[in-house]
Design a protein around this motif. Structure first.
Motif, PDB file in Angstrom:
ATOM      1  N   MET A  18       4.782   7.819  -9.271  1.00 50.20           N
ATOM      2  CA  MET A  18       4.836   6.411  -8.881  1.00 50.20           C
ATOM      3  C   MET A  18       4.692   6.253  -7.376  1.00 50.20           C
ATOM      4  O   MET A  18       5.039   7.149  -6.606  1.00 50.20           O
ATOM      5  N   GLY A  19       4.189   5.092  -6.967  1.00 57.35           N
ATOM      6  CA  GLY A  19       4.141   4.735  -5.562  1.00 57.35           C
ATOM      7  C   GLY A  19       5.281   3.790  -5.234  1.00 57.35           C
ATOM      8  O   GLY A  19       5.467   2.773  -5.905  1.00 57.35           O
ATOM      9  N   GLU A  20       6.031   4.105  -4.209  1.00 61.80           N
ATOM     10  CA  GLU A  20       7.205   3.301  -3.858  1.00 61.80           C
ATOM     11  C   GLU A  20       6.849   1.839  -3.593  1.00 61.80           C
ATOM     12  O   GLU A  20       7.602   0.930  -3.940  1.00 61.80           O
ATOM     13  N   ARG A  21       5.673   1.582  -3.002  1.00 64.43           N
ATOM     14  CA  ARG A  21       5.274   0.225  -2.620  1.00 64.43           C
ATOM     15  C   ARG A  21       4.211  -0.346  -3.566  1.00 64.43           C
ATOM     16  O   ARG A  21       3.485  -1.263  -3.192  1.00 64.43           O
ATOM     17  N   ASP A  22       4.149   0.177  -4.768  1.00 58.71           N
ATOM     18  CA  ASP A  22       3.143  -0.249  -5.749  1.00 58.71           C
ATOM     19  C   ASP A  22       3.487  -1.644  -6.274  1.00 58.71           C
ATOM     20  O   ASP A  22       4.548  -1.845  -6.876  1.00 58.71           O
ATOM     21  N   MET A  23       2.606  -2.620  -6.050  1.00 57.23           N
ATOM     22  CA  MET A  23       2.817  -3.978  -6.563  1.00 57.23           C
ATOM     23  C   MET A  23       2.014  -4.238  -7.842  1.00 57.23           C
ATOM     24  O   MET A  23       2.214  -5.261  -8.491  1.00 57.23           O
ATOM     25  N   MET A  24       1.088  -3.360  -8.179  1.00 59.62           N
ATOM     26  CA  MET A  24       0.331  -3.511  -9.422  1.00 59.62           C
ATOM     27  C   MET A  24       1.131  -2.967 -10.607  1.00 59.62           C
ATOM     28  O   MET A  24       1.205  -3.599 -11.667  1.00 59.62           O
ATOM     29  N   ASP A  65       6.291   5.009   0.567  1.00 55.03           N
ATOM     30  CA  ASP A  65       5.327   4.187   1.319  1.00 55.03           C
ATOM     31  C   ASP A  65       3.936   4.132   0.689  1.00 55.03           C
ATOM     32  O   ASP A  65       3.006   3.623   1.318  1.00 55.03           O
ATOM     33  N   ALA A  66       3.762   4.633  -0.523  1.00 58.70           N
ATOM     34  CA  ALA A  66       2.460   4.578  -1.184  1.00 58.70           C
ATOM     35  C   ALA A  66       2.408   3.398  -2.134  1.00 58.70           C
ATOM     36  O   ALA A  66       3.424   3.001  -2.726  1.00 58.70           O
ATOM     37  N   GLY A  67       1.213   2.832  -2.285  1.00 61.34           N
ATOM     38  CA  GLY A  67       1.001   1.752  -3.231  1.00 61.34           C
ATOM     39  C   GLY A  67       0.406   2.266  -4.529  1.00 61.34           C
ATOM     40  O   GLY A  67       0.609   3.421  -4.920  1.00 61.34           O
ATOM     41  N   HIS A  68      -0.363   1.403  -5.176  1.00 59.57           N
ATOM     42  CA  HIS A  68      -0.931   1.735  -6.485  1.00 59.57           C
ATOM     43  C   HIS A  68      -2.036   2.782  -6.382  1.00 59.57           C
ATOM     44  O   HIS A  68      -2.183   3.625  -7.263  1.00 59.57           O
ATOM     45  N   ASN A  69      -2.812   2.730  -5.298  1.00 61.33           N
ATOM     46  CA  ASN A  69      -3.938   3.659  -5.145  1.00 61.33           C
ATOM     47  C   ASN A  69      -3.508   4.908  -4.399  1.00 61.33           C
ATOM     48  O   ASN A  69      -4.087   5.287  -3.386  1.00 61.33           O
ATOM     49  N   MET A  70      -2.522   5.573  -4.928  1.00 65.05           N
ATOM     50  CA  MET A  70      -1.958   6.732  -4.233  1.00 65.05           C
ATOM     51  C   MET A  70      -2.924   7.914  -4.171  1.00 65.05           C
ATOM     52  O   MET A  70      -2.774   8.785  -3.318  1.00 65.05           O
ATOM     53  N   THR A  71      -3.915   7.952  -5.036  1.00 63.66           N
ATOM     54  CA  THR A  71      -4.887   9.044  -4.971  1.00 63.66           C
ATOM     55  C   THR A  71      -5.650   9.040  -3.651  1.00 63.66           C
ATOM     56  O   THR A  71      -6.107  10.080  -3.194  1.00 63.66           O
ATOM     57  N   ALA A  92       4.710  -1.578 -10.533  1.00 63.20           N
ATOM     58  CA  ALA A  92       5.924  -1.249  -9.787  1.00 63.20           C
ATOM     59  C   ALA A  92       6.703  -0.136 -10.479  1.00 63.20           C
ATOM     60  O   ALA A  92       6.681  -0.031 -11.714  1.00 63.20           O
ATOM     61  N   PRO A  93       7.384   0.726  -9.721  1.00 59.32           N
ATOM     62  CA  PRO A  93       8.133   1.826 -10.335  1.00 59.32           C
ATOM     63  C   PRO A  93       9.070   1.383 -11.462  1.00 59.32           C
ATOM     64  O   PRO A  93       9.212   2.086 -12.456  1.00 59.32           O
ATOM     65  N   LYS A  94       9.681   0.212 -11.326  1.00 64.00           N
ATOM     66  CA  LYS A  94      10.596  -0.240 -12.375  1.00 64.00           C
ATOM     67  C   LYS A  94       9.867  -0.498 -13.691  1.00 64.00           C
ATOM     68  O   LYS A  94      10.482  -0.432 -14.770  1.00 64.00           O
ATOM     69  N   ALA A  95       8.550  -0.765 -13.617  1.00 67.19           N
ATOM     70  CA  ALA A  95       7.778  -1.012 -14.840  1.00 67.19           C
ATOM     71  C   ALA A  95       7.492   0.273 -15.603  1.00 67.19           C
ATOM     72  O   ALA A  95       6.985   0.221 -16.726  1.00 67.19           O
ATOM     73  N   ALA A  96       7.801   1.420 -15.008  1.00 68.77           N
ATOM     74  CA  ALA A  96       7.607   2.706 -15.687  1.00 68.77           C
ATOM     75  C   ALA A  96       8.888   3.217 -16.334  1.00 68.77           C
ATOM     76  O   ALA A  96       8.867   4.247 -17.011  1.00 68.77           O
ATOM     77  N   LEU A  97       9.994   2.500 -16.138  1.00 68.36           N
ATOM     78  CA  LEU A  97      11.271   2.999 -16.646  1.00 68.36           C
ATOM     79  C   LEU A  97      11.275   3.108 -18.167  1.00 68.36           C
ATOM     80  O   LEU A  97      11.862   4.031 -18.731  1.00 68.36           O
ATOM     81  N   GLY A  98      10.626   2.183 -18.843  1.00 66.59           N
ATOM     82  CA  GLY A  98      10.596   2.224 -20.300  1.00 66.59           C
ATOM     83  C   GLY A  98       9.882   3.441 -20.840  1.00 66.59           C
ATOM     84  O   GLY A  98      10.376   4.119 -21.745  1.00 66.59           O
ATOM     85  N   VAL A  99       8.726   3.743 -20.263  1.00 65.97           N
ATOM     86  CA  VAL A  99       7.978   4.902 -20.753  1.00 65.97           C
ATOM     87  C   VAL A  99       8.683   6.198 -20.364  1.00 65.97           C
ATOM     88  O   VAL A  99       8.666   7.175 -21.123  1.00 65.97           O
ATOM     89  N   ILE A 100       9.328   6.211 -19.213  1.00 66.55           N
ATOM     90  CA  ILE A 100      10.090   7.401 -18.817  1.00 66.55           C
ATOM     91  C   ILE A 100      11.211   7.663 -19.817  1.00 66.55           C
ATOM     92  O   ILE A 100      11.455   8.807 -20.228  1.00 66.55           O
ATOM     93  N   ALA A 101      11.894   6.598 -20.230  1.00 71.07           N
ATOM     94  CA  ALA A 101      12.986   6.750 -21.201  1.00 71.07           C
ATOM     95  C   ALA A 101      12.479   7.179 -22.570  1.00 71.07           C
ATOM     96  O   ALA A 101      13.172   7.902 -23.302  1.00 71.07           O
ATOM     97  N   SER A 139      -2.907  -3.506  -4.393  1.00 68.85           N
ATOM     98  CA  SER A 139      -3.001  -2.074  -4.734  1.00 68.85           C
ATOM     99  C   SER A 139      -2.643  -1.144  -3.588  1.00 68.85           C
ATOM    100  O   SER A 139      -2.376   0.032  -3.823  1.00 68.85           O
ATOM    101  N   PHE A 140      -2.671  -1.670  -2.364  1.00 67.97           N
ATOM    102  CA  PHE A 140      -2.429  -0.815  -1.209  1.00 67.97           C
ATOM    103  C   PHE A 140      -1.153  -1.237  -0.483  1.00 67.97           C
ATOM    104  O   PHE A 140      -0.910  -2.431  -0.283  1.00 67.97           O
ATOM    105  N   ALA A 141      -0.366  -0.250  -0.094  1.00 73.59           N
ATOM    106  CA  ALA A 141       0.824  -0.517   0.707  1.00 73.59           C
ATOM    107  C   ALA A 141       0.412  -1.068   2.074  1.00 73.59           C
ATOM    108  O   ALA A 141      -0.733  -0.890   2.502  1.00 73.59           O
TER     109      ALA A 141
END
Length: 265
Positions: A213-219, A242-248, A221-230, A151-153
């Motif tokens: 999205m967080g660039e370094r999110d492994m939980m 440089d942010a991971g999943h817990n960007m808050t 990943a930004p590519k996993a949001a492409l479908g919902v964005i479309a 969850s963390f970069a």
């Protein structure tokens, strides 16, 4: 704020401000095995700058009583019931991780309650590995540590909190998950994995949407949001370097600024 929802006590943090019907309302929904506190900076800023804030504790999390909701659809129904009890309509709804799926389903099913939708650290569908699910069921400490690792970069694993020297972000996350009752994490992860209607829900969303999205999110990943964005009709996006999943907590100021801009667009 404490309300009764489905005959159980329910809690939302309001930023210590009284609810003002004349103001806009922002609703913050946390992720798996978390509570309202993950939105500490963002929710408090909104509350002290002219907004009503409801940073919700989902059932069986934080200060809200159970029973746990076992599906994303049930979570969305529960949030709708909370907003009705609070007499809130047309809110800006912001969800992180599991909370993003909840916010998405809520927006699609109850458009009267949502004027804007923000998805933070989201993936649709949200894949959850069998190894993590098994650990969540049989060895929660192992599962919590797996989540923290993913969850963390890298910089956040070492510290990366110059505003509060000595704060260890992974340790804070572990401490929060350890406060949850046994079984909460597995319940939440299973609900995320089982949610298969996310892209259909996204296609039904009519209000403006934002995906952060967080660039370094492994939980998620930004590519996993492409479908919902479309699938979303009116959407803007932003990736935090440089942010991971817990960007808050990893990039709290950048996260706040992004959400604030979207809320006022």
């Amino acid at each position: 704020m404490k309300l009764t929802v489905n005959n159980n006590a329910a809690y939302a943090y309001t930023g210590t401000r009284a609810f003002n019907p004349a103001q806009r309302t922002a609703v913050f929904i946390h992720g798996a095995a978390n509570d309202h506190s993950v939105w500490g900076l963002q929710s408090r800023y909104f509350a002290w700058h002219g907004w009503n804030v409801l940073a919700i504790d989902l059932p069986g999390h934080g200060q809200s009583d159970g029973p746990l909701c076992t599906s994303i659809e049930a979570l969305a129904d529960w949030v709708a019931a909370f907003l009705e009890a609070a007499q809130v309509k047309a809110a800006t709804v912001i969800g992180h991780s599991m909370g993003s799926l909840t916010a998405l389903e809520l927006t699609a099913c109850r458009p009267d309650l949502v004027s804007k939708l923000a998805l933070v650290g989201s993936a649709v569908p949200m894949a959850v590995g069998d190894v993590l699910l098994e650990a969540a069921l049989n060895d929660e400490e192992k599962a919590w540590r797996m989540i923290v690792d993913w969850s963390f970069a890298p910089n956040s694993q070492l510290g990366n909190n110059h505003k509060v020297p000595g704060t260890w972000l992974p340790g804070n996350s572990l401490a929060l998950m350890r406060r949850m009752a046994k079984g909460v994490l597995h319940n939440d992860l299973a609900a995320c994995k089982a949610y298969v209607n996310g892209l259909i829900a996204a296609a039904n969303v009519q209000c403006p949407a934002f995906v952060l999205m967080g660039e370094r999110d492994m939980m998620t990943a930004p590519k996993a949001a492409l479908g919902v964005i479309a699938a979303l009709k009116s959407v803007r996006t932003q990736t935090i370097p440089d942010a991971g999943h817990n960007m808050t907590s990893e990039a709290p100021d950048v996260t706040l600024a992004a959400l604030w801009r979207f809320a006022h667009a």
